[in-house]
Enzyme design. Sequence first.
Site, PDB file in Angstrom:
ATOM      1  N   THR A 181       0.815  -1.225   0.000  1.00  0.00           N
ATOM      2  CA  THR A 181       0.000   0.000   0.000  1.00  0.00           C
ATOM      3  C   THR A 181       0.845   1.270   0.000  1.00  0.00           C
ATOM      4  O   THR A 181       0.350   2.343  -0.341  1.00  0.00           O
ATOM      5  CB  THR A 181      -0.937   0.039   1.234  1.00  0.00           C
ATOM      6  OG1 THR A 181      -0.152  -0.234   2.410  1.00  0.00           O
ATOM      7  CG2 THR A 181      -2.022  -1.021   1.123  1.00  0.00           C
ATOM      8  N   SER A 202       4.578   1.209  -0.884  1.00  0.00           N
ATOM      9  CA  SER A 202       5.906   1.089  -1.501  1.00  0.00           C
ATOM     10  C   SER A 202       5.808   1.275  -3.013  1.00  0.00           C
ATOM     11  O   SER A 202       4.730   1.224  -3.595  1.00  0.00           O
ATOM     12  CB  SER A 202       6.537  -0.258  -1.136  1.00  0.00           C
ATOM     13  OG  SER A 202       5.673  -1.327  -1.451  1.00  0.00           O
ATOM     14  N   TYR A 247       9.813 -16.370   7.830  1.00  0.00           N
ATOM     15  CA  TYR A 247       9.530 -14.997   8.244  1.00  0.00           C
ATOM     16  C   TYR A 247       9.214 -15.005   9.733  1.00  0.00           C
ATOM     17  O   TYR A 247       8.270 -15.661  10.167  1.00  0.00           O
ATOM     18  CB  TYR A 247       8.336 -14.509   7.431  1.00  0.00           C
ATOM     19  CG  TYR A 247       8.102 -13.019   7.431  1.00  0.00           C
ATOM     20  CD1 TYR A 247       8.489 -12.250   6.338  1.00  0.00           C
ATOM     21  CD2 TYR A 247       7.458 -12.390   8.481  1.00  0.00           C
ATOM     22  CE1 TYR A 247       8.252 -10.882   6.305  1.00  0.00           C
ATOM     23  CE2 TYR A 247       7.224 -11.016   8.461  1.00  0.00           C
ATOM     24  CZ  TYR A 247       7.623 -10.273   7.366  1.00  0.00           C
ATOM     25  OH  TYR A 247       7.380  -8.924   7.327  1.00  0.00           O
TER      26      TYR A 247
END
Lengths: 562, 562
Positions: free
Chosen positions: A214, A216, A482
């Site tokens: 949203t 970058s 992650y």
Amino acid sequence: MTNAIDRNAVHHMKWWGWGVDGVGFHHEDKPGFAPFVKFAVGLDLGTAVRTGEPSFDDLNVPLSNATEEFTAELASIVGAENVTTDDMARVVHTYGKSIRDLIRVRSNTILRSPDVVIYPADEAEVQQIVDAAVAANAVIIPFGGGSNIAGSLEPIPGEARTIVSLDLGRLRAVIDIDTDSGLARIQAGSQGPDLEEQLNKQGWTIGHFPDSFTHSTVGGWVATRSSGMQSDKYGDIANIARGMRVVRPGGVLVLRPLPSTSSGPSVREMILGSEGKLGVITEVTVQVHRIPEKRDVYAYFFPNWKSGIAAMQAISESDATPSITRISDSRETSFSLATSKNRKGVSKFMAESALPGIMKAKGWNLDDICLSFIGFEGSVSHAKHQKSLVDDIVKKHGGMGVGSGPGILYDQKKFDTPYLRDFLLDMGAAGDVSETAAPWSKLVGVHEAVYAAARGAYEQLGNDGWIMSHMSHSYHSGACLYFTFAFTFGDDPIAEYNLVKNAIQQAFVDNHATISHHHGVGLEHSPWLTQDISEEGVKIMTGLFESADPAQNFNPGKILPK
Amino acid sequence: MTNAIDRNAVHHMKWWGWGVDGVGFHHEDKPGFAPFVKFAVGLDLGTAVRTGEPSFDDLNVPLSNATEEFTAELASIVGAENVTTDDMARVVHTYGKSIRDLIRVRSNTILRSPDVVIYPADEAEVQQIVDAAVAANAVIIPFGGGSNIAGSLEPIPGEARTIVSLDLGRLRAVIDIDTDSGLARIQAGSQGPDLEEQLNKQGWTIGHFPDSFTHSTVGGWVATRSSGMQSDKYGDIANIARGMRVVRPGGVLVLRPLPSTSSGPSVREMILGSEGKLGVITEVTVQVHRIPEKRDVYAYFFPNWKSGIAAMQAISESDATPSITRISDSRETSFSLATSKNRKGVSKFMAESALPGIMKAKGWNLDDICLSFIGFEGSVSHAKHQKSLVDDIVKKHGGMGVGSGPGILYDQKKFDTPYLRDFLLDMGAAGDVSETAAPWSKLVGVHEAVYAAARGAYEQLGNDGWIMSHMSHSYHSGACLYFTFAFTFGDDPIAEYNLVKNAIQQAFVDNHATISHHHGVGLEHSPWLTQDISEEGVKIMTGLFESADPAQNFNPGKILPK
């Protein structure tokens, strides 16, 4: 070439946190959240005092050292309205959005900020700015969406030269689409939603959806070698970005869009991940795809992490080609269940359905269960066929499907996590992420080693701490892990954060994993670069940067270890 | 680490041509071949005098300038039996196998050859050789299978320093296979059939089958950024090669096998295509796959080139994932029909079946038809499903399938073309190849431009010439075009060849295509590098090489334009 965008139409995130003003995380509709936070990091949301929005007026912003002469020269290139030395602009362009960045900006810790911020309208202006800045021996730091969390954007304290933050925000057009080739020329400053909307209108998608989507930009994705949530299908930005234009002192590097080439060491791959050190990316030609007829995300449960990872590996080795393969470990699964809205998503299954009973009957330990999301895209029949291939593999590995309901929720809230981090910071807990990639055979070992390292760091802090993980981005030979970690901080949150972060990064390189799969290096990961790519690798990379930028005008101090 | 291979067990191709002694092209069983050659290049095979095998004793081999001291130093590293200055070894290591190389070696044109050839047993010996050579300011040219056709191997005439050809032939073990990750550590000197056999024994395949497969090495594939016939499924070597070990002065560059990483500009991608200029590749960790249950190659016909290319593009954009997508243009199709063995393969269809009648009834012009091969691999059901997806697309584009018979023949003779080139050279015709890649929207234009350029060159020569092409290696945004050209030569075959080759290469860069898709740069393609990657690209690449190798000890004069 394109109609110039007004500087005031360039969107920035709020100076003190993620996202736009007025949007934030709240947990009123998530009854499991507060107990979970209490359990995970020992923070009582009922009694914790929420820090209010910091006051900009209280900030000590370093004075700009830009001379009037230099500022006037820049103004002569882009117009006076597109150059500024005002404090708010310089603070907005000082940091990215890592937890370190947020803590520093909120605690009035800005040791160095850009001296001048400039908004060129097009590539020709970028060239003039670069030439003027290099002639004046100034520093240039290109700025896209400002979402970086690896310290790639901040000026180095002690830099005596004038620092120019070169904001690409006005270069945001989808210039054209080669519909026969599936290639779109996009200006580097285009942010995710903006460029995707321009593509969607013509029936296309870029298929690149990083967590930062949203806020970058395509230039930032290339500069940090970004990956998106659907990279299993669409590839990482390294696959997607085929052509590039990069402004360098005296001229533009032009890499034409090519499906593949053996024209020596890939200059395209040198720009990917270069974080502004080889020049200013002004345009990227990316692969685009026709919007698929069908796009589904299905949820699955596995009895434990090992069986889930084995299933993901088997899928990657199989003939199946899902668009997303993602599995949360048991701790991230418990987090997902706790943060789901009441009576929706996976928590609904767990709270109201027969699912827990079924799991217990299978001999599963509910503390070990792992939630997985697997995506399918393409024609209706293709998506259906892929799902049947995946379902078979899941079954063989002891997992079970629970339909597409949770997947729809995953899709809706996939970009919201950073807001949660800001909320926790307001309440007294610091959280951030570290991500890596390793061969399949090493993943379980990396996971265990990182957990042990984090536990060790929390013990050292004498503090409650939390860590959780998911696997995403499958490749033939391995995948990305992650990690999200959080802890209630004491007197020196930065030092405490560094202790945990450093332990995790060291565990990566000690266990066959890389320093970052898709966040770049910046300052945050550079201390481990030598252990990742070896001394000779650092020598080669240093030679590349020094020969391309002998006076170190371009984003100095980043990527290479000190 | 591994049992050292005896130097005498290192296989080399014959010094004057492709392949091994005793194997050659013959056309007794191909009745259409001689008429075709007469038609294509005006050469009458019935009357042409075949040049015999050249005599090695007639060659003027430049004397070795290696000092006794230096040779003794090298011998102290690898043993005297593994260092040689003898003429045959030095000639074998002088050239690759382009038509220019063959013409020069047969016409006694060796202006410079390596002064000494050395065969290390392992990486430790490579390190010692590199350090000794750099200390002595000697030149190192790594040598794999010697199959290169871009001039990447030859010493530069006028080089006054001692030139060491470093033959990796004794480093040819598959060290181990990580079966969980699908990764195999392979020594750089391993040749295709040898390493594939070692993998096959354990149930694995590398899936990398370049035309040179029978004589090229994994180190050479990496050094030239090679592609294989099944790269649509397995990827180019740039995808396949995940980890690398590269000996550099003073130390080994160690790139651990990673599925993906954002650790700055990719050093892995700097080694790929570096042609020995960044060091000596000693080991590559490659992706390997379990041998698929099913592997089929089907043949299809299209009414013309444009419809065939459109079908290939549609396949690449679709959900189908074939392992091979290849289509010959009408001229290469006519060549295939002419060179097929009597009553076998596609010629059988054309000669004996109802096919020509059916084509005519569809309104096809038989002079325009294009033959395509499409491969399917995986489980039986996957291969079948893929074929049904492809069949639909072929049908929509006006093509028709003709079964798997011709595909089997394609598979059997896919590595034989270089022998044909040697045969024609014996008879008085010079032929070679130029290949490129471009976006889908540019392919037909590139094809037309290259044909026009070749015709122009042939007219200038006042000579009959032939050119034909196929498309292979499909990507989302484009594909590779592979051109084969031949002509009967006159007094100065090298100058005549250069005229044609140069015209083709110029047409590539003038029409959005690259200088090479998978053959590398060497000396043959370096004059067009600037037009391919722009002046700034050449500057960046030059900086990379000069900083990594300041005294230009590693394969000097290659890749960069003069």
